[in-house]
Write an enzyme that holds these catalytic residues in place. Sequence first.
Site, PDB file in Angstrom:
ATOM      1  N   MET A  89      -3.861  -2.471  -4.628  1.00  0.00           N
ATOM      2  CA  MET A  89      -3.979  -3.005  -3.274  1.00  0.00           C
ATOM      3  C   MET A  89      -3.019  -2.242  -2.349  1.00  0.00           C
ATOM      4  SD  MET A  89      -4.941  -7.010  -3.532  1.00  0.00           S
ATOM      5  CE  MET A  89      -3.317  -7.673  -3.757  1.00  0.00           C
ATOM      6  N   GLY A  90      -2.579  -1.064  -2.781  1.00  0.00           N
ATOM      7  CA  GLY A  90      -1.713  -0.227  -1.939  1.00  0.00           C
ATOM      8  C   GLY A  90      -0.262  -0.670  -1.988  1.00  0.00           C
ATOM      9  N   HIS A  99       4.368   1.649  -5.528  1.00  0.00           N
ATOM     10  CA  HIS A  99       5.753   1.813  -5.987  1.00  0.00           C
ATOM     11  C   HIS A  99       5.725   2.536  -7.333  1.00  0.00           C
ATOM     12  CE1 HIS A  99       4.711  -1.524  -8.589  1.00  0.00           C
ATOM     13  NE2 HIS A  99       4.447  -2.284  -7.537  1.00  0.00           N
ATOM     14  N   HIS A 156       3.121   1.552  -9.956  1.00  0.00           N
ATOM     15  CA  HIS A 156       1.769   2.114  -9.786  1.00  0.00           C
ATOM     16  C   HIS A 156       1.741   3.579 -10.248  1.00  0.00           C
ATOM     17  CE1 HIS A 156       1.579  -1.020  -6.477  1.00  0.00           C
ATOM     18  NE2 HIS A 156       0.495  -1.297  -7.161  1.00  0.00           N
ATOM     19  N   GLN A 171      -8.894 -12.713  -3.370  1.00  0.00           N
ATOM     20  CA  GLN A 171      -7.883 -13.184  -4.311  1.00  0.00           C
ATOM     21  C   GLN A 171      -6.667 -13.793  -3.613  1.00  0.00           C
ATOM     22  OE1 GLN A 171      -7.555  -9.051  -5.953  1.00  0.00           O
ATOM     23  NE2 GLN A 171      -5.419  -9.586  -6.297  1.00  0.00           N
ATOM     24  N   GLY A 194      -1.348  -2.937 -15.267  1.00  0.00           N
ATOM     25  CA  GLY A 194       0.041  -3.116 -15.688  1.00  0.00           C
ATOM     26  C   GLY A 194       0.218  -4.340 -16.580  1.00  0.00           C
ATOM     27  N   LEU A 245       8.851  -4.191 -11.058  1.00  0.00           N
ATOM     28  CA  LEU A 245       8.477  -3.711  -9.722  1.00  0.00           C
ATOM     29  C   LEU A 245       7.172  -4.367  -9.290  1.00  0.00           C
ATOM     30  CD1 LEU A 245       9.338   0.099  -9.794  1.00  0.00           C
ATOM     31  CD2 LEU A 245      10.754  -1.839  -9.122  1.00  0.00           C
ATOM     32  N   SER A 246       7.141  -4.775  -8.036  1.00  0.00           N
ATOM     33  CA  SER A 246       5.959  -5.430  -7.480  1.00  0.00           C
ATOM     34  C   SER A 246       5.929  -5.171  -5.981  1.00  0.00           C
ATOM     35  CB  SER A 246       6.034  -6.940  -7.744  1.00  0.00           C
ATOM     36  OG  SER A 246       5.195  -7.635  -6.844  1.00  0.00           O
ATOM     37  N   ARG A 258       5.316  -7.132  -3.799  1.00  0.00           N
ATOM     38  CA  ARG A 258       5.834  -8.286  -3.044  1.00  0.00           C
ATOM     39  C   ARG A 258       7.342  -8.471  -3.221  1.00  0.00           C
ATOM     40  NH1 ARG A 258       0.535 -11.082  -4.535  1.00  0.00           N
ATOM     41  NH2 ARG A 258      -0.488 -11.598  -2.559  1.00  0.00           N
TER      42      ARG A 258
HETATM   43  O1  PAF Z   1      -3.304  -5.933  -9.612  1.00  0.00           O
HETATM   44  C1  PAF Z   1      -3.734  -5.733  -8.456  1.00  0.00           C
HETATM   45  O2  PAF Z   1      -3.134  -5.008  -7.658  1.00  0.00           O
HETATM   46  C2  PAF Z   1      -5.034  -6.395  -8.024  1.00  0.00           C
HETATM   47  O3  PAF Z   1      -5.171  -7.663  -8.568  1.00  0.00           O
HETATM   48  C3  PAF Z   1      -6.274  -5.530  -8.302  1.00  0.00           C
HETATM   49  C4  PAF Z   1      -6.463  -5.341  -9.802  1.00  0.00           C
HETATM   50  C5  PAF Z   1      -6.134  -4.167  -7.629  1.00  0.00           C
HETATM   51  C6  PAF Z   1      -7.529  -6.208  -7.767  1.00  0.00           C
HETATM   52  O4  PAF Z   1      -7.475  -6.391  -6.386  1.00  0.00           O
END
Ligand code: PAF
Length: 197
Positions: free
Chosen positions: A26-27, A30, A33, A57, A147, A184-185, A187
């Site tokens: 979702m961009g 970090h 990713h 979601q 992850g 790491l997240s 958020r």
């Molecule tokens: O883990 C995430 O970032 C999201 O849940 C995903 C898998 C990209 C789906 O929107």
Amino acid sequence: MLTARTLVELRQHLQRFKRPAFVPTMGNLHEGHLHLLQVAKPLGDVLVASIFVNRLQFLPHEDFASYPRTFEDDCAKLHEQGCDVLFAPDETQLYPHPQTFKVQPDPALANILEGEFRPGFFTGVCTVVLKLFHCVFNGGAGVAVFGQKDYQQQLILKHMVQQLAMPIDIVTAATTRAPDGLALSSRNGYLSPPERA
Ligand code: PAF
């Protein structure tokens, strides 16, 4: 790196590859990713990432509108990691009509733990991931990397591809942590120092 904004562009570009390795995001990328991308790179013949903030979601009181969107920065990071294709659709591409068909994961897996506190969250995740898989793999084989931090998510997605007989391998990559041990997240920026401690 090619950036595909539409499904048509994406499919045209990917048709010559046999086994995409895919990292959906979702961009607001970090190091966690970037680790997923490093794990994915040798697993396919083309490395694909997606950036799409998936409205389905988020609960009504959650942070869909304010979720950090850092597209230019993300593109630079993806490029550095050797990402070949970025799929960055807008909502008119992924949800051209209200998404009334949804993927309902097994409640025994989806309504516990995080799912108990975020009703419908995993339905939103499964629906978008199934759709992204159709876009990237187009019914063919491939591998997708998620992850371990989102343990319940990767478990549910493994169950989804198995139950729906999709020829996609789901690979789980180890969690990347900050020096203080926090996973790491995207958020983490919301946390104050006392909340983090
Ligand atoms: O883990 C995430 O970032 C999201 O849940 C995903 C898998 C990209 C789906 O929107």
